[in-house]
Design an enzyme around this catalytic site. Structure first.
Site, PDB file in Angstrom:
ATOM      1  N   GLY A  46       0.830  -1.196   0.000  1.00 14.00           N
ATOM      2  CA  GLY A  46       0.000   0.000   0.000  1.00 14.00           C
ATOM      3  C   GLY A  46       0.865   1.245   0.000  1.00 14.00           C
ATOM      4  O   GLY A  46       2.003   1.222   0.467  1.00 14.00           O
ATOM      5  N   GLN A  51       3.394   9.942   0.778  1.00 16.73           N
ATOM      6  CA  GLN A  51       4.670   9.221   0.863  1.00 16.73           C
ATOM      7  C   GLN A  51       5.568   9.492  -0.340  1.00 16.73           C
ATOM      8  O   GLN A  51       6.764   9.224  -0.299  1.00 16.73           O
ATOM      9  CB  GLN A  51       4.432   7.706   0.974  1.00 16.73           C
ATOM     10  CG  GLN A  51       3.841   7.280   2.307  1.00 16.73           C
ATOM     11  CD  GLN A  51       3.628   5.777   2.354  1.00 16.73           C
ATOM     12  OE1 GLN A  51       2.633   5.280   1.865  1.00 16.73           O
ATOM     13  NE2 GLN A  51       4.575   5.056   2.918  1.00 16.73           N
ATOM     14  N   CYS A  93       6.329  -0.359   7.051  1.00 16.60           N
ATOM     15  CA  CYS A  93       5.945   0.819   6.284  1.00 16.60           C
ATOM     16  C   CYS A  93       7.114   1.221   5.392  1.00 16.60           C
ATOM     17  O   CYS A  93       8.255   1.269   5.855  1.00 16.60           O
ATOM     18  CB  CYS A  93       5.589   1.957   7.235  1.00 16.60           C
ATOM     19  SG  CYS A  93       5.160   3.479   6.373  1.00 16.60           S
ATOM     20  N   LEU A  94       6.815   1.520   4.135  1.00 17.11           N
ATOM     21  CA  LEU A  94       7.878   1.902   3.202  1.00 17.11           C
ATOM     22  C   LEU A  94       8.564   3.206   3.631  1.00 17.11           C
ATOM     23  O   LEU A  94       9.695   3.456   3.255  1.00 17.11           O
ATOM     24  CB  LEU A  94       7.311   2.051   1.785  1.00 17.11           C
ATOM     25  CG  LEU A  94       6.752   0.770   1.148  1.00 17.11           C
ATOM     26  CD1 LEU A  94       6.089   1.079  -0.185  1.00 17.11           C
ATOM     27  CD2 LEU A  94       7.834  -0.272   0.976  1.00 17.11           C
ATOM     28  N   HIS A 135      -3.920   1.557   7.570  1.00 16.65           N
ATOM     29  CA  HIS A 135      -2.543   2.056   7.544  1.00 16.65           C
ATOM     30  C   HIS A 135      -2.424   3.229   6.555  1.00 16.65           C
ATOM     31  O   HIS A 135      -1.850   4.268   6.889  1.00 16.65           O
ATOM     32  CB  HIS A 135      -1.611   0.899   7.143  1.00 16.65           C
ATOM     33  CG  HIS A 135      -0.163   1.269   7.077  1.00 16.65           C
ATOM     34  ND1 HIS A 135       0.781   0.742   7.935  1.00 16.65           N
ATOM     35  CD2 HIS A 135       0.513   2.112   6.256  1.00 16.65           C
ATOM     36  CE1 HIS A 135       1.971   1.255   7.631  1.00 16.65           C
ATOM     37  NE2 HIS A 135       1.835   2.091   6.614  1.00 16.65           N
ATOM     38  N   GLU A 136      -2.999   3.058   5.366  1.00 14.14           N
ATOM     39  CA  GLU A 136      -2.869   4.110   4.345  1.00 14.14           C
ATOM     40  C   GLU A 136      -3.719   5.338   4.700  1.00 14.14           C
ATOM     41  O   GLU A 136      -3.295   6.463   4.472  1.00 14.14           O
ATOM     42  CB  GLU A 136      -3.243   3.584   2.952  1.00 14.14           C
ATOM     43  CG  GLU A 136      -2.364   2.428   2.456  1.00 14.14           C
ATOM     44  CD  GLU A 136      -0.873   2.636   2.659  1.00 14.14           C
ATOM     45  OE1 GLU A 136      -0.395   3.773   2.560  1.00 14.14           O
ATOM     46  OE2 GLU A 136      -0.170   1.646   2.940  1.00 14.14           O
ATOM     47  N   HIS A 139      -1.876   7.452   7.015  1.00 13.65           N
ATOM     48  CA  HIS A 139      -0.896   8.313   6.337  1.00 13.65           C
ATOM     49  C   HIS A 139      -1.548   9.623   5.913  1.00 13.65           C
ATOM     50  O   HIS A 139      -0.947  10.691   6.032  1.00 13.65           O
ATOM     51  CB  HIS A 139      -0.353   7.628   5.079  1.00 13.65           C
ATOM     52  CG  HIS A 139       0.835   6.743   5.347  1.00 13.65           C
ATOM     53  ND1 HIS A 139       2.004   7.215   5.901  1.00 13.65           N
ATOM     54  CD2 HIS A 139       1.043   5.424   5.127  1.00 13.65           C
ATOM     55  CE1 HIS A 139       2.873   6.227   6.007  1.00 13.65           C
ATOM     56  NE2 HIS A 139       2.315   5.109   5.548  1.00 13.65           N
TER      57      HIS A 139
HETATM   58 ZN   LIG Z   1       3.131   3.247   5.535  1.00 17.48          ZN
END
Ligand SMILES: [Zn+2]
Length: 171
Positions: A46, A51, A93-94, A135-136, A139
């Protein structure tokens, strides 16, 4: 299409609330394409637009590697309209490299938003899909997994990051 740079903690944009998209134009569509390519290049499940440095309420999700029944989709201006139960799920998380932590989430959720075609859409999910959606959407509200774990764990992560940076500066 292009692979974009993924911002990493503690980048200030990751702490900001992203703005609603008011018009789905070519720019938004290109953003979704680029985010998808970036997601796959990073082997993620995701990605939120902030991000990649664009503070707009756009997310792309593809949990297929974990849940083969699911496939890629994007949601613009996603909103959680119902939620149920609780689950603890180990998340990464990226934007927060080398951090894998158990986070408490709702087990089942339903999200309403707009599709890239401009149509109203709803996604219901449980398990991995429900967690990825939460999660997204976090963000988009400037919340990271680091904000969802204990202060102690957060501190350990910060120290680890500091050490890593010092090491990188030396070499
Ligand atoms: Zn993340």
């Amino acid at each position: 299409m292009a692979v974009l740079e993924i911002l990493k903690y503690p980048h200030p944009l990751l702490k900001k609330r992203s703005k609603e998209v008011d018009r789905i134009d070519g720019k938004v569509k290109k953003l979704i394409h680029d985010m998808t390519e970036t997601l796959y290049a990073a082997n993620g499940v995701g990605l939120a637009a902030c991000q990649v440095g664009i503070p707009q309420r756009v997310i792309v999700i593809d949990v297929n590697p974990i849940d083969p029944q699911q496939s890629l989709f994007a949601v613009i201006n996603p909103e959680i309209i119902s939620e149920e139960g609780e689950i603890e799920y180990e998340e990464g998380c990226l934007s927060v490299p080398d951090c894998l932590e158990k986070v408490k989430r709702k087990a089942k959720i339903c999200v309403r938003g707009i599709s890239p075609k401009g149509e109203e859409m709803e996604v219901s999910g449980e398990g991995t899909l429900a967690v990825a959606l939460q999660h997204e959407i976090d963000h988009l509200n400037g919340i990271l997994i680091l904000d969802r774990i204990s202060g102690l764990k957060r501190e350990i992560y910060r120290k680890k990051l500091k050490k890593k940076k010092q090491k990188e500066e030396k070499t």
